[in-house]
Scaffold this active site. Structure first.
Site, mmCIF file in Angstrom:
data_model
loop_
_atom_site.group_PDB
_atom_site.id
_atom_site.type_symbol
_atom_site.label_atom_id
_atom_site.label_comp_id
_atom_site.label_asym_id
_atom_site.label_seq_id
_atom_site.Cartn_x
_atom_site.Cartn_y
_atom_site.Cartn_z
ATOM 1 N N LYS A 1 0.380 -6.777 -3.903
ATOM 2 C CA LYS A 1 -0.837 -6.188 -3.353
ATOM 3 C C LYS A 1 -2.010 -6.800 -4.117
ATOM 4 O O LYS A 1 -2.136 -6.605 -5.328
ATOM 5 C CB LYS A 1 -0.816 -4.661 -3.514
ATOM 6 C CG LYS A 1 -2.028 -3.950 -2.927
ATOM 7 C CD LYS A 1 -1.880 -2.437 -3.061
ATOM 8 C CE LYS A 1 -3.053 -1.687 -2.466
ATOM 9 N NZ LYS A 1 -2.896 -0.213 -2.590
ATOM 10 N N SER B 1 -3.332 -6.029 5.829
ATOM 11 C CA SER B 1 -4.658 -6.335 5.306
ATOM 12 C C SER B 1 -5.576 -5.147 5.544
ATOM 13 O O SER B 1 -5.751 -4.706 6.682
ATOM 14 C CB SER B 1 -5.233 -7.583 5.992
ATOM 15 O OG SER B 1 -6.553 -7.846 5.559
ATOM 16 N N ALA B 2 -6.136 -4.614 4.457
ATOM 17 C CA ALA B 2 -7.057 -3.478 4.542
ATOM 18 C C ALA B 2 -8.388 -3.876 3.916
ATOM 19 O O ALA B 2 -8.598 -5.034 3.553
ATOM 20 C CB ALA B 2 -6.463 -2.257 3.852
ATOM 21 N N ASP C 1 -1.105 10.480 2.297
ATOM 22 C CA ASP C 1 -1.354 9.584 3.428
ATOM 23 C C ASP C 1 -0.035 9.312 4.142
ATOM 24 O O ASP C 1 0.412 8.170 4.261
ATOM 25 C CB ASP C 1 -1.972 8.280 2.928
ATOM 26 C CG ASP C 1 -2.532 7.422 4.047
ATOM 27 O OD1 ASP C 1 -2.823 7.975 5.132
ATOM 28 O OD2 ASP C 1 -2.686 6.199 3.848
ATOM 29 N N ILE D 1 -9.799 -3.140 1.025
ATOM 30 C CA ILE D 1 -9.812 -3.461 -0.399
ATOM 31 C C ILE D 1 -8.809 -4.550 -0.765
ATOM 32 O O ILE D 1 -9.077 -5.402 -1.606
ATOM 33 C CB ILE D 1 -9.550 -2.195 -1.239
ATOM 34 C CG1 ILE D 1 -10.771 -1.264 -1.182
ATOM 35 C CG2 ILE D 1 -9.231 -2.535 -2.690
ATOM 36 C CD1 ILE D 1 -10.601 0.019 -1.962
ATOM 37 N N GLN E 1 -4.946 -6.920 0.389
ATOM 38 C CA GLN E 1 -3.946 -7.314 1.373
ATOM 39 C C GLN E 1 -2.631 -7.568 0.642
ATOM 40 O O GLN E 1 -2.611 -7.798 -0.568
ATOM 41 C CB GLN E 1 -4.388 -8.511 2.185
ATOM 42 C CG GLN E 1 -4.582 -9.807 1.464
ATOM 43 C CD GLN E 1 -5.226 -10.843 2.397
ATOM 44 O OE1 GLN E 1 -6.239 -10.581 3.056
ATOM 45 N NE2 GLN E 1 -4.637 -12.041 2.465
#
Length: 497
Positions: A193, A173-174, A325, A176, A178
């Site tokens: 997503k 979960s971020a 990333d 913007i 999950q």
């Protein structure tokens, strides 16, 4: 320059909060145009020939028209609470602890501001070292949204008819989105997503007011135009809006998988297969890849890190984008011993000029020719004065020798498992030292340099953990950015030692 940038950031932040009341005269029940990520940068700007005041008023009018008043009102309330919470937790606010204060505030604000902090942390060529260090502590990890709300998004975007089941417990979960595991009707394991409900208008509102704030700041202080504050905000806006369209991430996954196939790498490397027909802008369905984190692999680590490094460096030069990333959670090893690159939400791209400079730089690093490294960096950046490449090269050599050690950390996951990880602060410190040297010699490197070198530094740390005895300068298995691909002489990638 650094103090100016810092003051700009603080002033922009304060102006942003003062602009929220501008939305209040609107009727909160009156429908307004729904802002969309496709709104172009030019639609928020008047022509460059317009007088400054007309340009400013045009930007404010257009931005407010695209901002739903009810969202702006709600966001102003949550922003006020975030400020109060942050102020209460801060004993005093001074110039020295301003970066830590703003980082904490960004964490409270969430959403856009987590992304803004990440942008700052990945832009050492634009922001001061103390701000880079403070923003590097921000983690894009937030409490999950209840599945009942997530399920509504899935139903409205792509429906549930293609799925046999969807796990209500998220695996990530971020700010913007999950991610949830799911199973298709044909028993294929996938993940979905899902964009969190209401996050899109909230982020667009934040971005629009940040743009207004930067334009007002530049109007009030014309000399600050040279600092490029509006351009920085527009870069942040562009990057964030791209993350709000999951179809673009799906396209990047497809492109990367095609690259792997073209290069004959599919036997040793993979990436999630997207399902475009089952996906939408707010829901991305892709293959579930089972695997363990590469950095935790106890056997065969040397071959794995070489494969990952070769794959990434080839993609930098041969593709229009590169994975930007590469923290340890995004490099997995599958049960059949393949490297898996996952999460293409953050990517970078470099111009042909920078690609050429990078190839020259890595070839020079392979032979420890730091003068040539300095020359390549000079070709990559911009400078108003002539750079003494001999002295510049000596400074680079000295700095690279200073960052010759690597430390790891052991962290406990929410499920109680222990994970080995690299020390992220070392990555940030090493990157800042390289940028500081360049700045000392009057060299302004592009932002993409920071993104690129940060990934190289990640690989440097992985090499030291998984293959401490590997000599990347002489090992023929390591193909670098200077490889001609036709069986000619290999120019290996030297990762910072």
């Amino acid at each position: 320059m650094y103090n100016m940038t810092k003051n700009i950031l603080l002033a922009t932040l304060l102006l942003f909060f003062t602009l929220f009341p501008l939305s209040l005269p609107f009727n909160l029940n009156q429908p307004s145009p729904r802002p969309t990520p496709s709104t172009s940068k030019s639609s928020l700007q008047s022509t460059s020939s317009s007088p400054p005041i007309i340009d400013l008023l045009s930007t404010i009018t257009t931005t407010l028209r695209l901002t739903p008043p009810n969202v702006a009102f709600t966001r102003s309330i949550s922003a006020s609470r975030a400020i109060l919470t942050t102020l209460q937790s801060q004993e005093s606010l001074s110039e020295a602890n301003a970066p830590a204060f703003v980082a904490r505030l960004f964490s409270e604000l969430g959403g856009t501001y987590i992304k803004l902090g990440q942008f700052i942390a990945s832009s050492p060529t634009l922001f001061p070292p103390n701000w880079i260090t403070a923003m590097s502590t921000l983690l894009d990890s937030t409490p999950p949204t209840p599945f009942s709300s997530i399920e509504k998004v899935i139903r409205s975007e792509i429906g549930l008819s293609a799925f046999k089941s969807v796990d209500p417990n998220p695996i990530g979960s971020a700010s913007i989105a999950q991610v949830h595991r799911a199973t298709l009707k044909n028993n294929t394991a996938v993940v979905i997503k899902v964009m969190k409900p209401s996050i899109e208008p909230q982020i667009l509102t934040d971005l629009n007011f940040l743009l207004i704030s930067s334009k007002i700041l530049e109007f009030l202080l014309p000399d600050l135009k040279r600092s490029g504050v509006v351009a920085i905000v527009e870069d942040i806006r562009t990057a964030t809006l791209e993350e709000l369209d999951f179809t673009k991430e799906a396209a990047k996954l497809s492109t990367f998988r095609t690259f792997l196939d073209t290069e004959g790498l599919t036997a040793s490397v993979t990436a999630p297969l997207p399902y475009p027909k089952l996906s939408s802008k707010r829901c991305l369905v892709m293959e579930y890849i089972e695997g363990e984190r590469m950095i935790e692999r106890e056997e065969g680590g040397e071959e794995l890190i070489i494969t990952a490094l070769n794959t990434w460096t080839e993609s930098v030069l041969k593709e229009s984008f590169f994975h930007a990333d590469l923290h340890s959670g995004n490099l997995l090893v599958t049960p059949d011993n393949r490297i898996a690159f996952i999460d293409f939400g953050i990517t970078g791209s470099i111009s042909d000029k920078v690609k050429g400079a990078v190839a020259s730089m890595t070839a020079a690093l392979a032979t420890s020719d730091y003068v040539e490294v300095a020359r390549a960096l000079t070709n990559m950046g911009a400078t108003e004065t002539e750079v003494d490449v001999e002295k510049f090269g000596a400074a680079i050599a000295s700095t690279l020798q200073e960052i010759s050690t690597v430390s790891t950390t052991i962290q406990q996951t929410p499920t109680g498992q222990l994970q080995v990880d690299i020390n992220e602060s070392e990555i940030t410190d090493a990157l800042l030292k390289v940028v500081a040297i360049a700045d000392e010699y009057g060299l302004k490197l592009p932002r993409e340099f920071g993104l690129l070198v940060k990934q190289v530094l990640y690989f440097d740390r992985y090499l030291k953990v998984l293959a401490p005895d590997l000599d990347v300068a002489s090992d023929v298995r390591v193909r670098g950015l200077g490889d001609d691909g036709d069986g000619g002489e290999v120019a290996q990638v030297e990762v910072v030692r």
